[in-house]
Write an enzyme that holds these catalytic residues in place. Structure first.
Site, PDB file in Angstrom:
ATOM      1  N   HIS A   1       0.813  -1.224   0.000  1.00 20.05           N
ATOM      2  CA  HIS A   1       0.000   0.000   0.000  1.00 20.05           C
ATOM      3  C   HIS A   1       0.840   1.264   0.000  1.00 20.05           C
ATOM      4  O   HIS A   1       0.348   2.330   0.352  1.00 20.05           O
ATOM      5  CB  HIS A   1      -0.950  -0.018   1.207  1.00 20.05           C
TER       6      HIS A   1
ATOM      7  N   CYS B   1       2.842  13.787  -6.643  1.00 16.75           N
ATOM      8  CA  CYS B   1       2.001  14.778  -7.314  1.00 16.75           C
ATOM      9  C   CYS B   1       1.102  14.044  -8.301  1.00 16.75           C
ATOM     10  O   CYS B   1       1.583  13.304  -9.159  1.00 16.75           O
ATOM     11  CB  CYS B   1       2.857  15.810  -8.053  1.00 16.75           C
TER      12      CYS B   1
ATOM     13  N   GLY C   1      -0.589 -10.237  12.196  1.00 15.77           N
ATOM     14  CA  GLY C   1      -1.259  -8.986  12.565  1.00 15.77           C
ATOM     15  C   GLY C   1      -2.129  -8.388  11.484  1.00 15.77           C
ATOM     16  O   GLY C   1      -2.054  -7.190  11.229  1.00 15.77           O
TER      17      GLY C   1
ATOM     18  N   ASN D   1      -2.171 -13.864  15.044  1.00 17.10           N
ATOM     19  CA  ASN D   1      -3.024 -12.666  15.151  1.00 17.10           C
ATOM     20  C   ASN D   1      -3.782 -12.675  16.467  1.00 17.10           C
ATOM     21  O   ASN D   1      -4.129 -13.734  16.990  1.00 17.10           O
ATOM     22  CB  ASN D   1      -4.032 -12.613  13.993  1.00 17.10           C
TER      23      ASN D   1
HETATM   24  P1  NAD Z   1      -6.572  -4.474  10.608  1.00 19.98           P
HETATM   25  O1  NAD Z   1      -6.660  -3.276  11.528  1.00 19.98           O
HETATM   26  O2  NAD Z   1      -7.757  -4.801   9.775  1.00 19.98           O
HETATM   27  O3  NAD Z   1      -6.213  -5.771  11.456  1.00 19.98           O
HETATM   28  C1  NAD Z   1      -5.225  -5.780  12.424  1.00 19.98           C
HETATM   29  C2  NAD Z   1      -5.351  -7.086  13.187  1.00 19.98           C
HETATM   30  O4  NAD Z   1      -4.207  -7.216  14.032  1.00 19.98           O
HETATM   31  C3  NAD Z   1      -6.579  -7.158  14.093  1.00 19.98           C
HETATM   32  O5  NAD Z   1      -7.203  -8.415  13.960  1.00 19.98           O
HETATM   33  C4  NAD Z   1      -5.994  -6.978  15.501  1.00 19.98           C
HETATM   34  O6  NAD Z   1      -6.761  -7.597  16.512  1.00 19.98           O
HETATM   35  C5  NAD Z   1      -4.636  -7.608  15.337  1.00 19.98           C
HETATM   36  N1  NAD Z   1      -3.624  -7.131  16.272  1.00 19.98           N
HETATM   37  C6  NAD Z   1      -3.527  -5.927  16.880  1.00 19.98           C
HETATM   38  N2  NAD Z   1      -2.421  -5.851  17.627  1.00 19.98           N
HETATM   39  C7  NAD Z   1      -1.797  -7.050  17.486  1.00 19.98           C
HETATM   40  C8  NAD Z   1      -0.588  -7.590  18.009  1.00 19.98           C
HETATM   41  N3  NAD Z   1       0.184  -6.892  18.844  1.00 19.98           N
HETATM   42  N4  NAD Z   1      -0.241  -8.847  17.654  1.00 19.98           N
HETATM   43  C9  NAD Z   1      -1.025  -9.596  16.820  1.00 19.98           C
HETATM   44  N5  NAD Z   1      -2.184  -9.128  16.309  1.00 19.98           N
HETATM   45  C10 NAD Z   1      -2.552  -7.866  16.625  1.00 19.98           C
HETATM   46  O7  NAD Z   1      -5.267  -4.235   9.729  1.00 19.98           O
HETATM   47  P2  NAD Z   1      -4.912  -4.775   8.291  1.00 19.98           P
HETATM   48  O8  NAD Z   1      -5.443  -6.134   8.101  1.00 19.98           O
HETATM   49  O9  NAD Z   1      -3.475  -4.492   8.109  1.00 19.98           O
HETATM   50  O10 NAD Z   1      -5.736  -3.824   7.288  1.00 19.98           O
HETATM   51  C11 NAD Z   1      -5.815  -2.453   7.509  1.00 19.98           C
HETATM   52  C12 NAD Z   1      -5.275  -1.536   6.404  1.00 19.98           C
HETATM   53  O11 NAD Z   1      -4.933  -0.314   7.033  1.00 19.98           O
HETATM   54  C13 NAD Z   1      -3.997  -2.011   5.781  1.00 19.98           C
HETATM   55  O12 NAD Z   1      -4.292  -2.157   4.462  1.00 19.98           O
HETATM   56  C14 NAD Z   1      -2.972  -0.892   5.998  1.00 19.98           C
HETATM   57  O13 NAD Z   1      -2.603  -0.297   4.765  1.00 19.98           O
HETATM   58  C15 NAD Z   1      -3.648   0.184   6.764  1.00 19.98           C
HETATM   59  N6  NAD Z   1      -3.010   0.549   8.070  1.00 19.98           N
HETATM   60  C16 NAD Z   1      -1.652   0.622   8.196  1.00 19.98           C
HETATM   61  C17 NAD Z   1      -1.082   0.934   9.434  1.00 19.98           C
HETATM   62  C18 NAD Z   1       0.431   0.995   9.557  1.00 19.98           C
HETATM   63  O14 NAD Z   1       1.112   1.265   8.571  1.00 19.98           O
HETATM   64  N7  NAD Z   1       0.985   0.707  10.736  1.00 19.98           N
HETATM   65  C19 NAD Z   1      -1.890   1.167  10.541  1.00 19.98           C
HETATM   66  C20 NAD Z   1      -3.283   1.082  10.362  1.00 19.98           C
HETATM   67  C21 NAD Z   1      -3.841   0.778   9.122  1.00 19.98           C
END
Ligand code: NAD
Length: 282
Positions: free
Chosen positions: A118, A126, A217, A243
């Site tokens: 992503h 830009c 995660g 997870n």
């Molecule tokens: P999501 O928020 O949908 O899922 C995160 C999962 O991780 C949840 O099920 C949660 O319970 C679990 N989790 C939280 N803390 C944890 C830990 N310490 N250990 C294990 N599991 C843990 O996230 P996703 O599936 O990555 O999708 C969300 C979208 O949002 C992604 O496409 C991403 O681009 C974006 N995003 C990125 C960031 C970042 O760059 N850090 C942060 C938030 C969202």
């Protein structure tokens, strides 16, 4: 949980893995996720691509929040989960990481083969001429255009975003591209936007390097990440998941370990450090 960790270790003794990581990998670095227990989506929906490109007001709101959220976001440091994945790459257990995160923490921890599905918040693009600039340079321009803008950060949200008091963005000035005057957008895939085709192709090539897909995660709610578990399940590639909480591919997973990635992955490192003595790891 321990039984699951032991099973995962035994499974990886003879198999190499490609990792699919998500926001849960970075929560222990202080960056909120979207769908975990304290996830940002419970409080608000992120801005969609169509809103961002279609409305100057929406862009003011986005950049005002981003200007206040960025300092905290850029200070985040890798946590034991990121370090463990880098160590597992160094000993040959992990062949690479496909990450849905935009925070650069895998690279900061020392992982060398990382595909940022992503994009990265460290860059701004830009939409007119395609020029890319470092986000830190844009922060300077945001500050020049909005001297004294110190709206209170009510809450740090996912993606370098900050929740500000209602109306805080009114009158906020947004920089344009220096070269062509075009609209500047963080170089990340917004909701409502597709991952560029060549990047998906590159991700598939990386996916093909592992014998196991190890999800870390991610709730796998978003298709752009879930496509990898779907292909793996279709092609008979085992899927293992670390997870906290349910994911959309739990059914069909060979091994699911519930718990904190920063607690579980270092256990794998303890087992595998010293090299891959077992089996063949392609
Ligand atoms: P999501 O928020 O949908 O899922 C995160 C999962 O991780 C949840 O099920 C949660 O319970 C679990 N989790 C939280 N803390 C944890 C830990 N310490 N250990 C294990 N599991 C843990 O996230 P996703 O599936 O990555 O999708 C969300 C979208 O949002 C992604 O496409 C991403 O681009 C974006 N995003 C990125 C960031 C970042 O760059 N850090 C942060 C938030 C969202």
């Amino acid at each position: 949980m321990q039984e699951g960790v032991d099973r995962l270790i035994r499974f990886l003794e003879a198999r190499s893995a490609v990792v699919l990581s998500g926001a849960g990998c970075s929560t222990e670095s202080g960056i909120p996720d979207y769908r975990g227990p304290n996830g940002s989506l419970r409080k608000r929906t992120p801005m969609r691509y169509q809103q961002f490109v279609g409305s100057g007001e929406a862009r003011s709101r986005y950049w005002a929040r981003s200007m206040r959220g960025w300092p905290r976001f850029r200070q985040a440091r890798p946590n034991p989960a990121h370090h463990a994945l880098a160590s597992l790459e160094a000993v040959g257990v992990v062949k690479g990481v496909i990450t849905q995160n935009v925070d650069g923490l895998h690279q900061a921890a020392g992982s060398t083969r990382v595909l940022e599905l992503h994009g990265s918040l460290a860059w701004v693009v830009c939409l007119g001429c395609g020029r890319r600039e470092a986000r830190s340079a844009i922060q300077d321009r945001l500050q020049e255009l909005n001297p004294g803008f110190r709206a209170q950060v009510l809450e740090v949200a996912a993606d370098g975003d900050a929740q500000l008091p209602a109306g805080a963005e009114i009158g906020f000035r947004v920089p344009e591209c220096d070269r062509c005057g075009g609209v500047l957008k963080p170089d990340v895939v917004f909701f409502g936007e597709n991952v560029p085709g060549p990047r998906v192709e590159e991700a598939w090539r990386l996916f093909g390097r592992g014998q196991v897909l190890l999800v870390v995660g991610s709730s796998l709610s978003v298709y752009s990440g879930r496509r990898f578990t779907m292909r793996a399940l279709r092609d008979g590639v085992p899927v293992c998941i670390v997870n906290m909480g349910p994911t959309r591919s739990d059914e069909g997973a060979r091994i699911k370990v519930e718990g904190r990635a920063g607690r579980i992955l270092p256990e794998l490192v303890r087992r595998f450090s010293g090299g891959p003595p077992f089996g063949r790891r392609g």
